[in-house]
Write a protein that holds these residues in place. Structure first.
Motif, PDB file in Angstrom:
ATOM      1  N   ALA A   1       0.831  -1.211   0.000  1.00  0.00           N
ATOM      2  CA  ALA A   1       0.000   0.000   0.000  1.00  0.00           C
ATOM      3  C   ALA A   1       0.865   1.260   0.000  1.00  0.00           C
ATOM      4  O   ALA A   1       0.587   2.223  -0.731  1.00  0.00           O
ATOM      5  N   GLU A   2       1.922   1.250   0.817  1.00  0.00           N
ATOM      6  CA  GLU A   2       2.790   2.424   0.899  1.00  0.00           C
ATOM      7  C   GLU A   2       3.544   2.652  -0.410  1.00  0.00           C
ATOM      8  O   GLU A   2       3.681   3.805  -0.862  1.00  0.00           O
TER       9      GLU A   2
ATOM     10  N   ARG B   1      -7.313   0.628  -4.532  1.00  0.00           N
ATOM     11  CA  ARG B   1      -6.930   1.245  -3.258  1.00  0.00           C
ATOM     12  C   ARG B   1      -5.415   1.331  -3.127  1.00  0.00           C
ATOM     13  O   ARG B   1      -4.872   2.334  -2.653  1.00  0.00           O
ATOM     14  N   ASP B   2      -4.714   0.281  -3.566  1.00  0.00           N
ATOM     15  CA  ASP B   2      -3.269   0.199  -3.389  1.00  0.00           C
ATOM     16  C   ASP B   2      -2.483   0.631  -4.628  1.00  0.00           C
ATOM     17  O   ASP B   2      -1.264   0.438  -4.684  1.00  0.00           O
TER      18      ASP B   2
END
Length: 382
Positions: free
Chosen positions: A160-161, A190-191
């Protein structure tokens, strides 16, 4: 002798509902989905229904799913085709030192073609540093390929980061999710994931089957040259019965089931650790047992006992475990993952086993595994 299978990171057995779906469609959906008459239309409908189920599982659009022969083809396609298509924008790629061979070997191939590849190091928990990633990223970077979770030690990488950091960068973001798919909640939007690879046989589906998620707008030629299947993105007649079985395995793997499996596998880990500790066995965990890791993988350093001897003795006792990745365990090469984590001179390299759990394992089997390991070690060291 009862047999216990604890190598589910290598492959998983098809469950009965998946087998039933496969057999049913071998009878009913055997037509070529590219043909226009009734048999073909029937197969096409099954194919597209399966595509929808699978797309929903990662919050993707149906036309973003491309069926392939599995994780290796998906990884190779994503990496090599991205590099060749985008090399006019730069020739730098970022990956990690603990990727599967299906990622590392394409990287070596591209290096021979003049590409520059940065292999991010990992710490003793099998984790990369986001600072290292930031330092490696530059204006020439066209692809970042980082696995979602490691197949040998279960470490979960910061997808995700990294995705968020790349949202405004030219680099496409690929993740090998072969071990994570079926256990983690995956949302490609989302990611900020552009490309994602999976393999059906890791979650109780058929072998020689997987998919490559390609975000809409990601364009490169078909890796295989031939027909126009998969809307010209992957040549070759689709294995519709197997794809239907894959979709069945995915449908059974609900969000609640994923969470339950992660929790159950974490309990299995603690059961093994407690049992070995109580028996006075000298061991350590390779990596971390953090509850948010891939909990189906546990890598044990059994001090003073060679991997080969332990694996052979467990096999004779009817228990299947691995010495590392199934794709390299049969070779004489040491685990590149443990080497990256601990160094080439560490005794862990030759004294570790990987235990990996699946949907069919029970707490009683885990107890039997612990008792057998204790018995083997006491006999060897006694």
């Amino acid at each position: 002798m009862a047999e216990i299978y604890l190598d589910n990171a290598a492959t998983t057995p098809m469950t009965q509902p998946v087998i039933d779906t496969l057999v049913e469609n071998l009878h009913q959906a055997w037509g070529n989905a590219s043909t226009g008459y009734g048999y073909g239309r029937q197969a096409k409908q099954v194919l597209e229904d399966a595509r929808h189920v699978i797309a929903q599982s990662i919050h993707a659009l149906d036309d973003e799913i491309v069926f392939t022969s599995g994780g290796t083809e998906s990884d190779n396609t994503a990496i090599i085709q991205t590099a060749l298509t985008r090399q006019h924008l730069g020739k730098h790629i970022i990956t990690t030192a603990i990727e599967h061979e299906a990622v590392l070997k394409p990287m070596k191939y591209l290096e021979a073609q003049g590409f520059r590849v940065t292999y991010l190091p990992v710490d003793a928990a099998g984790q990369i540093s986001l600072a290292d990633f930031e330092a490696a990223l530059d204006d020439e970077t066209i692809l970042v390929s980082i696995m979602m979770g490691n197949n040998e030690v279960g470490s979960r990488l910061p997808i995700a980061e990294i995705g968020a950091r790349l949202a405004d960068h030219q680099a496409w973001f690929h993740t090998d999710a072969v071990q994570a798919y079926g256990l983690l909640d995956i949302d490609v939007h989302r990611d900020h994931i552009d490309l994602l690879s999976t393999s059906a046989h890791k979650l109780n589906g058929p072998k020689m089957l997987g998919f490559l998620y390609r975000r809409r707008g990601i364009n490169f030629p078909s890796y295989l040259k031939g027909g126009d299947q998969e809307t010209k993105r992957r040549a070759g007649t689709e294995n519709v019965p197997a794809i239907a079985a894959f979709a069945k395995a995915v449908a059974l793997d609900t969000p609640a089931e994923k969470a339950a499996r992660q929790a159950r596998y974490y309990d299995f880990k603690q059961q093994i650790i407690a049992g070995l500790t109580a028996a006075g066995i000298d061991f350590e965990i390779n990596g971390s047992v953090a509850p948010d890791n891939l909990n189906h993988v546990l890598n044990l350093w059994l001090k003073g006992v060679s991997t080969y001897i332990m694996q052979t003795n467990l096999d004779l006792a009817g228990i299947a475990v691995s010495g590392g990745s199934a794709c390299t365990a049969g070779s004489l090469e040491p685990s590149h993952v443990l080497t990256a984590m601990y160094g080439a001179d560490s005794p862990r390299i030759s004294e570790s086993i990987r235990v990996s759990f699946g949907a069919l394992n029970t707490a009683a089997e885990i107890d039997q595994f612990v008792a057998t390991v204790v018995k083997i070690i006491r006999r060897i060291k006694g």
